[in-house]
Design a protein around this motif. Structure first.
Motif, PDB file in Angstrom:
ATOM      1  N   THR A  65       0.395  -1.519  -0.282  1.00 24.39           N
ATOM      2  CA  THR A  65       0.113   0.134   0.086  1.00 24.39           C
ATOM      3  C   THR A  65       0.569   1.185  -0.062  1.00 24.39           C
ATOM      4  O   THR A  65       1.923   1.506   0.545  1.00 24.39           O
ATOM      5  CB  THR A  65      -0.976  -0.090   1.091  1.00 24.39           C
ATOM      6  N   ILE A  66       0.463   2.452  -1.086  1.00 27.80           N
ATOM      7  CA  ILE A  66       0.985   3.405  -0.666  1.00 27.80           C
ATOM      8  C   ILE A  66      -0.131   4.835   0.138  1.00 27.80           C
ATOM      9  O   ILE A  66      -1.110   5.318  -0.681  1.00 27.80           O
ATOM     10  CB  ILE A  66       1.691   4.409  -1.972  1.00 27.80           C
ATOM     11  N   SER A  67       0.214   4.506   0.934  1.00 27.56           N
ATOM     12  CA  SER A  67      -1.252   4.852   1.913  1.00 27.56           C
ATOM     13  C   SER A  67      -1.271   5.694   3.393  1.00 27.56           C
ATOM     14  O   SER A  67      -0.101   5.340   3.670  1.00 27.56           O
ATOM     15  CB  SER A  67      -2.495   4.376   1.656  1.00 27.56           C
ATOM     16  N   ASP A  68      -1.531   5.853   3.415  1.00 26.52           N
ATOM     17  CA  ASP A  68      -1.274   7.350   5.372  1.00 26.52           C
ATOM     18  C   ASP A  68      -1.625   6.257   5.714  1.00 26.52           C
ATOM     19  O   ASP A  68      -2.016   6.496   7.010  1.00 26.52           O
ATOM     20  CB  ASP A  68      -1.952   8.616   5.073  1.00 26.52           C
ATOM     21  N   GLY A  69      -2.817   5.709   5.665  1.00 18.48           N
ATOM     22  CA  GLY A  69      -3.568   4.660   6.904  1.00 18.48           C
ATOM     23  C   GLY A  69      -5.169   4.342   6.264  1.00 18.48           C
ATOM     24  O   GLY A  69      -5.416   3.601   7.178  1.00 18.48           O
ATOM     25  N   LEU A  70      -5.651   4.849   5.386  1.00 21.82           N
ATOM     26  CA  LEU A  70      -7.097   4.509   5.166  1.00 21.82           C
ATOM     27  C   LEU A  70      -6.952   2.880   4.121  1.00 21.82           C
ATOM     28  O   LEU A  70      -7.894   2.320   4.789  1.00 21.82           O
ATOM     29  CB  LEU A  70      -7.781   5.943   3.726  1.00 21.82           C
ATOM     30  N   VAL A  71      -6.464   2.952   3.442  1.00 20.59           N
ATOM     31  CA  VAL A  71      -6.325   2.070   2.912  1.00 20.59           C
ATOM     32  C   VAL A  71      -5.684   0.324   4.225  1.00 20.59           C
ATOM     33  O   VAL A  71      -6.499  -0.290   3.986  1.00 20.59           O
ATOM     34  CB  VAL A  71      -5.544   1.311   2.076  1.00 20.59           C
ATOM     35  N   GLU A  72      -4.701   0.798   5.218  1.00 24.36           N
ATOM     36  CA  GLU A  72      -4.333  -0.137   6.214  1.00 24.36           C
ATOM     37  C   GLU A  72      -5.602  -0.301   7.004  1.00 24.36           C
ATOM     38  O   GLU A  72      -5.891  -1.438   7.601  1.00 24.36           O
ATOM     39  CB  GLU A  72      -3.163   0.480   6.405  1.00 24.36           C
ATOM     40  N   SER A  73      -6.572   0.592   7.822  1.00 26.80           N
ATOM     41  CA  SER A  73      -7.395   0.411   8.497  1.00 26.80           C
ATOM     42  C   SER A  73      -8.222  -0.359   7.735  1.00 26.80           C
ATOM     43  O   SER A  73      -8.692  -1.132   8.432  1.00 26.80           O
ATOM     44  CB  SER A  73      -8.184   2.050   8.566  1.00 26.80           C
ATOM     45  N   THR A  74      -8.245   0.188   6.453  1.00 27.21           N
ATOM     46  CA  THR A  74      -9.752  -0.548   5.963  1.00 27.21           C
ATOM     47  C   THR A  74      -9.492  -2.486   6.081  1.00 27.21           C
ATOM     48  O   THR A  74     -10.308  -2.663   5.720  1.00 27.21           O
ATOM     49  CB  THR A  74     -10.262   0.232   4.438  1.00 27.21           C
ATOM     50  N   MET A  75      -8.159  -2.499   5.724  1.00 26.86           N
ATOM     51  CA  MET A  75      -7.580  -4.164   5.238  1.00 26.86           C
ATOM     52  C   MET A  75      -8.144  -4.644   6.566  1.00 26.86           C
ATOM     53  O   MET A  75      -8.519  -5.842   7.037  1.00 26.86           O
ATOM     54  CB  MET A  75      -6.608  -4.016   4.374  1.00 26.86           C
ATOM     55  N   ILE A  76      -7.370  -4.250   8.054  1.00 24.68           N
ATOM     56  CA  ILE A  76      -8.385  -4.607   9.114  1.00 24.68           C
ATOM     57  C   ILE A  76      -9.518  -4.978   9.470  1.00 24.68           C
ATOM     58  O   ILE A  76      -9.609  -5.655   9.841  1.00 24.68           O
ATOM     59  CB  ILE A  76      -7.448  -3.911  10.152  1.00 24.68           C
ATOM     60  N   ILE A  77      -9.597  -3.849   9.275  1.00 25.19           N
ATOM     61  CA  ILE A  77     -11.664  -4.510   9.151  1.00 25.19           C
ATOM     62  C   ILE A  77     -12.047  -5.626   8.585  1.00 25.19           C
ATOM     63  O   ILE A  77     -12.815  -6.367   8.572  1.00 25.19           O
ATOM     64  CB  ILE A  77     -12.981  -2.680   9.198  1.00 25.19           C
ATOM     65  N   PHE A  78     -11.566  -5.428   6.930  1.00 22.49           N
ATOM     66  CA  PHE A  78     -11.666  -6.558   6.090  1.00 22.49           C
ATOM     67  C   PHE A  78     -11.219  -8.330   6.555  1.00 22.49           C
ATOM     68  O   PHE A  78     -11.720  -9.090   6.245  1.00 22.49           O
ATOM     69  CB  PHE A  78     -11.800  -6.566   5.234  1.00 22.49           C
ATOM     70  N   GLY A  79     -10.141  -7.953   7.725  1.00 23.67           N
ATOM     71  CA  GLY A  79      -9.476  -9.684   8.586  1.00 23.67           C
ATOM     72  C   GLY A  79      -8.566  -9.637   7.310  1.00 23.67           C
ATOM     73  O   GLY A  79      -8.668 -10.892   7.267  1.00 23.67           O
ATOM     74  N   VAL A  80      -8.044  -8.395   6.523  1.00 16.25           N
ATOM     75  CA  VAL A  80      -7.288  -9.082   5.166  1.00 16.25           C
ATOM     76  C   VAL A  80      -5.745  -8.520   5.695  1.00 16.25           C
ATOM     77  O   VAL A  80      -4.844  -8.498   4.334  1.00 16.25           O
ATOM     78  CB  VAL A  80      -7.426  -8.617   3.926  1.00 16.25           C
ATOM     79  N   GLU A  81      -5.392  -7.755   6.674  1.00 17.82           N
ATOM     80  CA  GLU A  81      -4.144  -6.748   7.052  1.00 17.82           C
ATOM     81  C   GLU A  81      -3.014  -8.298   6.371  1.00 17.82           C
ATOM     82  O   GLU A  81      -1.804  -7.723   6.256  1.00 17.82           O
ATOM     83  CB  GLU A  81      -4.101  -6.454   8.553  1.00 17.82           C
ATOM     84  N   ASP A  82      -2.997 -10.122   6.996  1.00 18.32           N
ATOM     85  CA  ASP A  82      -2.084 -10.175   7.114  1.00 18.32           C
ATOM     86  C   ASP A  82      -1.282 -10.933   5.512  1.00 18.32           C
ATOM     87  O   ASP A  82      -0.837 -11.308   5.369  1.00 18.32           O
ATOM     88  CB  ASP A  82      -2.439 -12.188   7.716  1.00 18.32           C
ATOM     89  N   THR A  83      -2.158 -10.122   4.485  1.00 20.14           N
ATOM     90  CA  THR A  83      -1.482  -9.784   3.232  1.00 20.14           C
ATOM     91  C   THR A  83      -0.510  -8.430   3.336  1.00 20.14           C
ATOM     92  O   THR A  83      -0.071  -8.713   1.649  1.00 20.14           O
ATOM     93  CB  THR A  83      -2.983  -9.862   2.053  1.00 20.14           C
ATOM     94  N   LEU A  84      -0.446  -7.613   3.756  1.00 18.00           N
ATOM     95  CA  LEU A  84       0.301  -6.476   3.786  1.00 18.00           C
ATOM     96  C   LEU A  84       1.413  -7.058   3.394  1.00 18.00           C
ATOM     97  O   LEU A  84       2.395  -7.431   4.693  1.00 18.00           O
ATOM     98  CB  LEU A  84       0.167  -5.747   4.494  1.00 18.00           C
ATOM     99  N   VAL A  85       2.531  -6.391   2.328  1.00 20.79           N
ATOM    100  CA  VAL A  85       3.744  -7.339   2.648  1.00 20.79           C
ATOM    101  C   VAL A  85       4.652  -5.837   2.681  1.00 20.79           C
ATOM    102  O   VAL A  85       6.390  -6.092   2.760  1.00 20.79           O
ATOM    103  CB  VAL A  85       4.892  -7.781   1.491  1.00 20.79           C
ATOM    104  N   GLY A  86       4.534  -4.808   2.448  1.00 19.33           N
ATOM    105  CA  GLY A  86       4.712  -4.086   2.323  1.00 19.33           C
ATOM    106  C   GLY A  86       3.581  -2.443   1.991  1.00 19.33           C
ATOM    107  O   GLY A  86       2.804  -2.513   1.936  1.00 19.33           O
ATOM    108  N   LEU A  87       4.776  -1.184   2.601  1.00 22.66           N
ATOM    109  CA  LEU A  87       3.505   0.223   2.941  1.00 22.66           C
ATOM    110  C   LEU A  87       4.396   1.106   2.623  1.00 22.66           C
ATOM    111  O   LEU A  87       5.388   1.722   2.971  1.00 22.66           O
ATOM    112  CB  LEU A  87       3.318   0.586   4.557  1.00 22.66           C
ATOM    113  N   GLY A  88       3.686   2.134   2.098  1.00 23.82           N
ATOM    114  CA  GLY A  88       4.634   3.742   1.520  1.00 23.82           C
ATOM    115  C   GLY A  88       4.285   4.856   2.458  1.00 23.82           C
ATOM    116  O   GLY A  88       4.320   5.865   1.618  1.00 23.82           O
ATOM    117  N   SER A  89       4.140   4.498   3.797  1.00 15.79           N
ATOM    118  CA  SER A  89       4.507   5.868   4.505  1.00 15.79           C
ATOM    119  C   SER A  89       4.763   5.083   6.342  1.00 15.79           C
ATOM    120  O   SER A  89       4.132   4.126   6.932  1.00 15.79           O
ATOM    121  CB  SER A  89       2.827   6.043   4.688  1.00 15.79           C
TER     122      SER A  89
END
Lengths: 456, 192
Positions: free
Chosen positions: A110-134
């Motif tokens: 993700t290249i996001s300041d938190g919106l995408v990451e927070s939403t992914m946490i709500i969706f329960g898919v945060e474990d698919t995150l492998v890199g961040l842009g902030s």
């Protein structure tokens, strides 16, 4: 004559009703959203079938398979999309690019300041995150100031809510930071299935105005990685619907249609709750609100900080949803001295966090802000600190908290039944589906415990 | 001696060829069974009566949805209705629309995306015979989809004529003829 007036009134009413845009008037750009509303559901199956029968007009998005033909195979594809069983999904992202994303998605950058990451946490898919842009999603923040009496106050433990909810985000590699460019080698090394980028984030400016953002997207796609571009309201004519649309697109990307619908409904509901209570306030009743972006380490120089103009998203939300008035009727975010701020003489001051965190008491008693302490708002204690939102270049899921603080500050009588400190706990519990203790931790991470102390 | 050997070799070769033909004919049977076919069956048209045209399907796998247009001579046939079909006991829920005076478009989409395999009837289309001449019943734009939203390859070429139907040998007839010839040859060359 009376009849003519009645007809004229009727026509004007109809015109007004038609011309007032709905808060959520947008089309979810997923091929499969046959009826071109906000989501993919059974209505799209019915609509696509109706198109095949020739009963309804063809739409671009009815071509769920994106093969140039609308036929019965598209009907099945829509059902597969609804069930999350499709082999691939094609969507129009928020800058109107057609993007085909693979299934399943196991690796996300993700290249996001938190919106995408927070939403992914709500969706329960945060474990698919492998890199961040902030880095702002990962960091712990601290801020301190000294009072007139020499007392020092320190605020620590400030976090992005995504980082507070998912501490593992700290361990992820950064592919970009707001002050540096995107590291394409790091991206390639992470081998993501998809990159989700927010146009208007601190790392990537609005694509419409920032050429670098478009070049970055092209560079990433040259690595054969699909890029889904979302956008913030500040890049979309201040349309609050951009937030809901982002959530719905993420729902499509992760096959979390109902979760996305639920989340967007919660946020929309809070916005409408405030709007409904304030919509009939007349202009002369509206308080004049100043957004004062205090400098992080103000040392007594000519500039105290900057103020927010009427063209900025915070001001547009203030005037459109809270129905208050910006005390500064200029544009942009110009720097100002104490004298200029005193001259504006606002009724209420909001302290956003784009230049660091500033509690209200810093203005009331901070030793470097004594010049401001002659303000009427200081005497009347009408200064409010907004939630700690690090790297706030675009809106986050918590934007309704800003709005309820502003609404209660501006109209304490109208919102006398709302205890904002409790309202915030309920909000976190609803949005993030967390228990009360975790909601309390989030309130602390956003440095909002002052509300409890002040019975706000 | 040499002549007898040559004759014996010739017979053995012919026997072998016949046996091979016999084997190939049998080997072709399972391959033929995999082909999905759609047939339009129409009884003889009698003026003043109602005819029930059925669309039959054989050997389909993971069928989820389909569509076709059925055209007809509207001066001979008056469209009455479309009735749901059934494959292996599963109802085929149909939607239809007359897209012009002589064409009905039929679509179906099974509930969910679990699909159905086997043979059965997709639809029954009812007509009243109102005139003399040919019914000109013809299926076009046929499309079957599977549970992955991919097209199922199907033979839609079998359209029963609605006037005088001439019988032509199908695959079964050809197969039987070839097999009979092969067995005949094997017996003849095997004896001599």
């Amino acid at each position: 004559m009376t009849g003519n007036r009645f007809l004229l009134g009727l026509v004007i009413t109809v015109i007004l009703l038609v011309s007032v845009p709905s808060a959520s008037a947008y089309t979810l750009g997923v091929f499969g959203n046959a009826n071109e509303d906000e989501t993919v559901d059974l209505k799209d199956v019915e609509y696509a079938a109706s198109v095949v029968l020739g009963l309804d007009d063809q739409t671009q998005l009815a071509d769920a398979k994106c093969d140039g033909e609308i036929d019965i195979l598209d009907v099945t594809q829509i059902e597969l999309i609804m069930l999350g069983k499709e082999k691939k999904l094609t969507l129009l992202d928020m800058i109107d690019r057609t993007v085909t994303i693979p299934r399943p998605i196991n690796r996300v950058v993700t290249i996001s300041d938190g919106l995408v990451e927070s939403t992914m946490i709500i969706f329960g898919v945060e474990d698919t995150l492998v890199g961040l842009g902030s880095s702002c999603v990962q960091r712990d923040f601290e801020y301190s100031y000294t009072t007139n009496s020499g007392e020092e106050f320190t605020y620590s433990g400030g976090k992005n809510t995504a980082g507070a909810l998912c501490p593992e985000l700290k361990d992820l590699p950064l592919v970009a930071q707001s002050s540096t460019g995107i590291n394409y080698e790091t991206i390639a090394g992470l081998d993501p299935d998809i990159i989700i980028l927010i146009s208007g984030s601190c790392t990537c400016g609005c694509s419409e105005t920032d050429e670098k953002t478009m070049k970055s997207i092209e560079m990433i796609e040259s690595l054969a990685i699909p890029v889904v571009v979302l956008s913030t309201p500040n890049c979309c004519d201040a349309d609050i619907g951009a937030i809901y649309e982002s959530i719905h697109i993420l729902g499509g990307v992760f096959s979390k249609w109902s979760e996305a619908e639920n989340l967007a409904s919660i946020l929309e509901g809070e916005v409408e709750f405030i709007r409904d209570r304030t919509e009939n306030i007349s202009d002369d009743e509206k308080p004049r609100v100043l957004y004062l972006n205090l400098m992080t380490l103000y040392g007594g120089g000519a500039t105290v900080g900057s103020v927010t103009g009427i063209d900025m998203i915070e001001s547009i939300f203030l005037e459109d949803i809270v129905n208050a008035k910006n005390a500064f009727d200029g544009i942009g975010k110009p720097s100002m001295s104490s004298e200029q701020i005193l001259a504006l003489d606002p009724d209420v001051i909001m302290l956003p966090t784009c230049r660091g965190y500033h509690p209200a008491r810093e203005v009331y008693e901070g030793e470097s802000l004594t010049d401001l302490q002659d303000l009427k708002v200081v005497r009347e204690k009408q200064i409010y600190s907004l939630p700690w939102t690090p790297c706030r270049c675009g809106e986050r899921l918590e934007f309704p908290i800003d709005l309820i603080i502003e609404a209660k500050a501006c109209y304490p009588d109208i919102f006398s039944d709302i205890i904002v400190s409790d309202w915030v706990i309920d909000f976190y519990m609803k949005v993030y589906d967390v228990d009360e203790d975790t909601a309390g931790e989030l309130r602390s991470a956003q440095w909002l415990d002052w509300m409890t102390e002040e019975d706000f | 001696m040499e002549k007898n050997s040559r004759i014996s070799l010739k017979k053995s070769t012919l026997f072998g060829i016949c046996f091979a033909v016999f084997l190939i004919a049998f080997a072709a049977v399972p391959a033929q069974a995999q082909q999905t076919t759609v047939n339009l069956n129409t009884p003889e048209l009698v003026k003043g009566s109602t005819v029930y045209t059925t669309v039959e399907i054989d050997n389909v796998t993971d069928l989820d949805a389909g569509q076709f247009d059925l055209s007809f001579n509207s001066s001979v046939l008056k469209f009455l209705n479309v009735e749901d079909g059934s494959i292996e006991g599963t109802k085929i829920p149909l939607q239809w629309r007359l897209i012009d005076a002589g064409t009905v478009r039929v679509i179906f989409n099974l509930e969910g995306v679990t699909g159905i395999s086997g043979s059965g009837q997709i639809a029954r289309i009812d007509f009243e015979v109102i005139g003399d001449g040919k019914g000109d019943l013809l299926i076009s734009n046929g499309l079957l989809g599977n549970t992955e939203a991919n097209q199922i390859n199907a033979d839609w070429g079998v359209t029963a004529a609605s006037d005088v139907q001439k019988s032509t040998p199908g695959f079964g007839g050809v197969f039987a003829l070839v097999s009979l010839i092969a067995v005949f040859c094997m017996v003849k060359f095997g004896r001599s």
